[in-house]
Design a protein around this motif. Structure first.
Motif, PDB file in Angstrom:
ATOM      1  N   ALA A   1       0.823  -1.211   0.000  1.00 18.19           N
ATOM      2  CA  ALA A   1       0.000   0.000   0.000  1.00 18.19           C
ATOM      3  C   ALA A   1       0.856   1.260   0.000  1.00 18.19           C
ATOM      4  N   ALA A   2       1.991   1.227   0.693  1.00 14.96           N
ATOM      5  CA  ALA A   2       2.829   2.422   0.796  1.00 14.96           C
ATOM      6  C   ALA A   2       3.347   2.883  -0.566  1.00 14.96           C
ATOM      7  N   PRO A   3       3.955   2.031  -1.391  1.00 13.74           N
ATOM      8  CA  PRO A   3       4.393   2.522  -2.700  1.00 13.74           C
ATOM      9  C   PRO A   3       3.236   2.878  -3.622  1.00 13.74           C
ATOM     10  N   GLN A   4       2.103   2.235  -3.424  1.00 13.89           N
ATOM     11  CA  GLN A   4       0.943   2.593  -4.241  1.00 13.89           C
ATOM     12  C   GLN A   4       0.478   4.003  -3.902  1.00 13.89           C
ATOM     13  N   ARG A   5       0.429   4.323  -2.616  1.00 15.53           N
ATOM     14  CA  ARG A   5       0.048   5.686  -2.217  1.00 15.53           C
ATOM     15  C   ARG A   5       1.054   6.717  -2.709  1.00 15.53           C
ATOM     16  N   ALA A   6       2.324   6.346  -2.705  1.00 12.63           N
ATOM     17  CA  ALA A   6       3.384   7.272  -3.114  1.00 12.63           C
ATOM     18  C   ALA A   6       3.551   7.352  -4.626  1.00 12.63           C
ATOM     19  N   LEU A   7       2.743   6.607  -5.371  1.00 15.18           N
ATOM     20  CA  LEU A   7       2.839   6.559  -6.830  1.00 15.18           C
ATOM     21  C   LEU A   7       4.263   6.189  -7.256  1.00 15.18           C
ATOM     22  N   ALA A   8       4.775   5.127  -6.654  1.00 16.46           N
ATOM     23  CA  ALA A   8       6.136   4.684  -6.942  1.00 16.46           C
ATOM     24  C   ALA A   8       6.302   4.449  -8.443  1.00 16.46           C
ATOM     25  N   PRO A   9       7.329   5.037  -9.058  1.00 17.67           N
ATOM     26  CA  PRO A   9       7.474   4.927 -10.522  1.00 17.67           C
ATOM     27  C   PRO A   9       7.720   3.506 -11.014  1.00 17.67           C
ATOM     28  N   LEU A  10       8.217   2.625 -10.153  1.00 18.84           N
ATOM     29  CA  LEU A  10       8.421   1.245 -10.587  1.00 18.84           C
ATOM     30  C   LEU A  10       7.081   0.565 -10.880  1.00 18.84           C
ATOM     31  N   ILE A  11       6.047   0.936 -10.152  1.00 18.92           N
ATOM     32  CA  ILE A  11       4.721   0.367 -10.428  1.00 18.92           C
ATOM     33  C   ILE A  11       4.262   0.797 -11.816  1.00 18.92           C
ATOM     34  N   GLY A  12       4.456   2.067 -12.139  1.00 17.85           N
ATOM     35  CA  GLY A  12       4.088   2.547 -13.471  1.00 17.85           C
ATOM     36  C   GLY A  12       4.879   1.853 -14.567  1.00 17.85           C
ATOM     37  N   LEU A  13       6.174   1.635 -14.335  1.00 18.56           N
ATOM     38  CA  LEU A  13       6.987   0.928 -15.314  1.00 18.56           C
ATOM     39  C   LEU A  13       6.467  -0.494 -15.508  1.00 18.56           C
ATOM     40  N   ALA A  14       6.127  -1.156 -14.412  1.00 19.12           N
ATOM     41  CA  ALA A  14       5.616  -2.518 -14.486  1.00 19.12           C
ATOM     42  C   ALA A  14       4.274  -2.575 -15.214  1.00 19.12           C
ATOM     43  N   GLN A  15       3.455  -1.558 -15.068  1.00 22.23           N
ATOM     44  CA  GLN A  15       2.175  -1.537 -15.766  1.00 22.23           C
ATOM     45  C   GLN A  15       2.365  -1.396 -17.276  1.00 22.23           C
ATOM     46  N   ARG A  16       3.457  -0.728 -17.682  1.00 22.26           N
ATOM     47  CA  ARG A  16       3.746  -0.598 -19.112  1.00 22.26           C
ATOM     48  C   ARG A  16       4.407  -1.856 -19.676  1.00 22.26           C
ATOM     49  N   LEU A  17       5.030  -2.640 -18.793  1.00 25.27           N
ATOM     50  CA  LEU A  17       5.706  -3.874 -19.218  1.00 25.27           C
ATOM     51  C   LEU A  17       5.219  -5.033 -18.342  1.00 25.27           C
ATOM     52  N   PRO A  18       3.926  -5.355 -18.416  1.00 23.20           N
ATOM     53  CA  PRO A  18       3.332  -6.298 -17.455  1.00 23.20           C
ATOM     54  C   PRO A  18       3.842  -7.725 -17.561  1.00 23.20           C
ATOM     55  N   THR A  19       4.382  -8.114 -18.713  1.00 21.56           N
ATOM     56  CA  THR A  19       4.879  -9.489 -18.816  1.00 21.56           C
ATOM     57  C   THR A  19       6.247  -9.661 -18.170  1.00 21.56           C
ATOM     58  N   ALA A  20       6.912  -8.555 -17.842  1.00 18.78           N
ATOM     59  CA  ALA A  20       8.262  -8.631 -17.282  1.00 18.78           C
ATOM     60  C   ALA A  20       8.276  -8.533 -15.762  1.00 18.78           C
ATOM     61  N   PHE A  21       7.259  -7.904 -15.170  1.00 17.75           N
ATOM     62  CA  PHE A  21       7.259  -7.651 -13.734  1.00 17.75           C
ATOM     63  C   PHE A  21       6.098  -8.379 -13.059  1.00 17.75           C
ATOM     64  N   GLU A  22       6.391  -8.913 -11.888  1.00 18.66           N
ATOM     65  CA  GLU A  22       5.353  -9.548 -11.076  1.00 18.66           C
ATOM     66  C   GLU A  22       5.589  -9.175  -9.619  1.00 18.66           C
ATOM     67  N   PHE A  23       4.515  -8.739  -8.946  1.00 19.36           N
ATOM     68  CA  PHE A  23       4.601  -8.323  -7.545  1.00 19.36           C
ATOM     69  C   PHE A  23       3.742  -9.247  -6.680  1.00 19.36           C
ATOM     70  N   ARG A  24       4.272  -9.584  -5.514  1.00 17.73           N
ATOM     71  CA  ARG A  24       3.483 -10.290  -4.519  1.00 17.73           C
ATOM     72  C   ARG A  24       3.735  -9.683  -3.148  1.00 17.73           C
ATOM     73  N   ALA A  25       2.739  -9.844  -2.265  1.00 16.65           N
ATOM     74  CA  ALA A  25       2.817  -9.304  -0.902  1.00 16.65           C
ATOM     75  C   ALA A  25       2.917 -10.441   0.102  1.00 16.65           C
ATOM     76  N   VAL A  26       3.861 -10.326   1.026  1.00 12.85           N
ATOM     77  CA  VAL A  26       3.998 -11.356   2.060  1.00 12.85           C
ATOM     78  C   VAL A  26       2.883 -11.167   3.088  1.00 12.85           C
ATOM     79  N   GLU A  27       2.286 -12.276   3.536  1.00 10.41           N
ATOM     80  CA  GLU A  27       1.188 -12.207   4.491  1.00 10.41           C
ATOM     81  C   GLU A  27       1.400 -13.108   5.702  1.00 10.41           C
ATOM     82  N   GLU A  28       2.184 -14.170   5.563  1.00 13.63           N
ATOM     83  CA  GLU A  28       2.433 -15.057   6.689  1.00 13.63           C
ATOM     84  C   GLU A  28       3.244 -14.331   7.764  1.00 13.63           C
ATOM     85  N   THR A  29       2.931 -14.610   9.029  1.00 13.13           N
ATOM     86  CA  THR A  29       3.615 -13.943  10.131  1.00 13.13           C
ATOM     87  C   THR A  29       5.117 -14.172  10.102  1.00 13.13           C
TER      88      THR A  29
END
Length: 306
Positions: A215-243
């Motif tokens: 959520a933090a980089p999404q709120r900050a409009l992190a430019p890597l997210i924008g780059l990944a959206q332009r090149l979606p087959t190259a980037f994959e993001f996951r969020a850790v949830e296990e304690t």
């Protein structure tokens, strides 16, 4: 002279300084004196030059096109490539030959004074900056850089962290794994890092990113997210949830060769890096994979319609 591997040019280690001196002078005076306006008396270094170990690059016709040297105080210097040959791997080959010679001599560390415009070049070869910038050779801005040989290099601060990432990206072939808390503001949002990641992705590279707080980089409009959206087959993001994963304080980046950059505390830049440590790189990739399998996809990062 002993010959290194050919690549449209050849790099040799100088065994007879007196015989090689005209070729050394031809390259260095062309680059430093005539091109960069370094005073001739500063460039000559007649007292120290014979004590140094030199390498020379020659074109297919035997004309000198590049040079560099190792000084007795274990410093790389006088790196110069004629303008017509820049961007063709000559500088990299010269630097590799000098580092190989330093290893053969049993040196544990080499250092250099990089012109400000060449910092990225040396960072791609595993050198890290230290200390403030200064002027040398008639007022040209420089920065001291070093590389430990056969050991992990300490990373201290943002500029060294940027250099560590530069080397890691330059060495990667097809895959990169990033374990981050919130996309590392001040590192993964740098223009040079984004440009390198874009080149890597366009060339077919795959980047997996594990995040603690998407959520933090999404709120900050992190430019890597924008780059990944332009090149979606190259980037994959996951969020850790296990304690157990959320409790891991570290951050790291590892490539598919032998390079890694590890920070024991992910909110800091301080850590260690090395580009030629296969066992540690494999260990970090093995550490990443099970966490990746447990993590959830960051669908919130996808561009609309993807």
């Amino acid at each position: 002279m002993s010959q290194a591997k050919p690549a449209g040019f050849r790099v040799v280690a100088v065994e007879d300084y007196a015989a090689a001196r005209p070729a050394l002078r031809a390259v260095r005076e062309a680059v430093f004196v005539r091109e960069q306006n370094v005073p001739l008396e500063l460039e000559l270094d007649a007292e120290r030059d014979p004590q140094c170990q030199h390498v020379l690059a020659f074109d297919a016709d035997g004309e000198p096109i590049g040079t560099g040297r190792l000084t007795p105080d274990r410093r790389i210097g006088r790196m110069a490539v004629l303008s017509a040959w820049r961007g063709r791997g000559v500088g990299e080959a010269l630097l590799e030959a000098l580092v190989a010679r330093a290893r053969a001599l049993g040196w544990r560390e080499v250092s250099l004074h990089s012109q400000a415009s060449a910092i990225g070049f040396y960072a791609r070869q595993g050198f890290l900056p230290f200390g403030p910038r200064f002027e040398e050779a008639g007022g040209i801005e420089h920065l001291a850089m070093y590389r430990l040989l056969g050991a992990a290099n300490p990373v201290d601060g943002r500029e060294a962290a940027a250099a560590a990432l530069t080397g890691l990206l330059a060495q990667a072939r097809r895959a990169l794994w990033i374990y981050s808390r919130e996309l590392d503001p001040g590192l993964l949002d740098r223009a040079d890092a984004l440009a390198a990641l874009r080149r890597f992705a366009v060339d077919g590279g795959q980047v997996r990113v594990l995040l603690h707080d998407p959520a933090a980089p999404q709120r900050a409009l992190a430019p890597l997210i924008g780059l990944a959206q332009r090149l979606p087959t190259a980037f994959e993001f996951r969020a850790v949830e296990e304690t157990v994963d959320q409790n891991d304080p570290a951050a790291y980046c590892v490539n598919d060769r032998e390079g890694w950059y590890y920070r024991p505390l992910g909110h800091r830049f301080d850590g260690e890096t090395r580009l030629d440590d296969g066992p540690r790189a494999r260990q970090l990739r093995a550490r990443f994979e099970p966490v990746w399998e447990r993590a959830r996809p960051c669908t919130e990062f996808r561009a609309l319609g993807i």
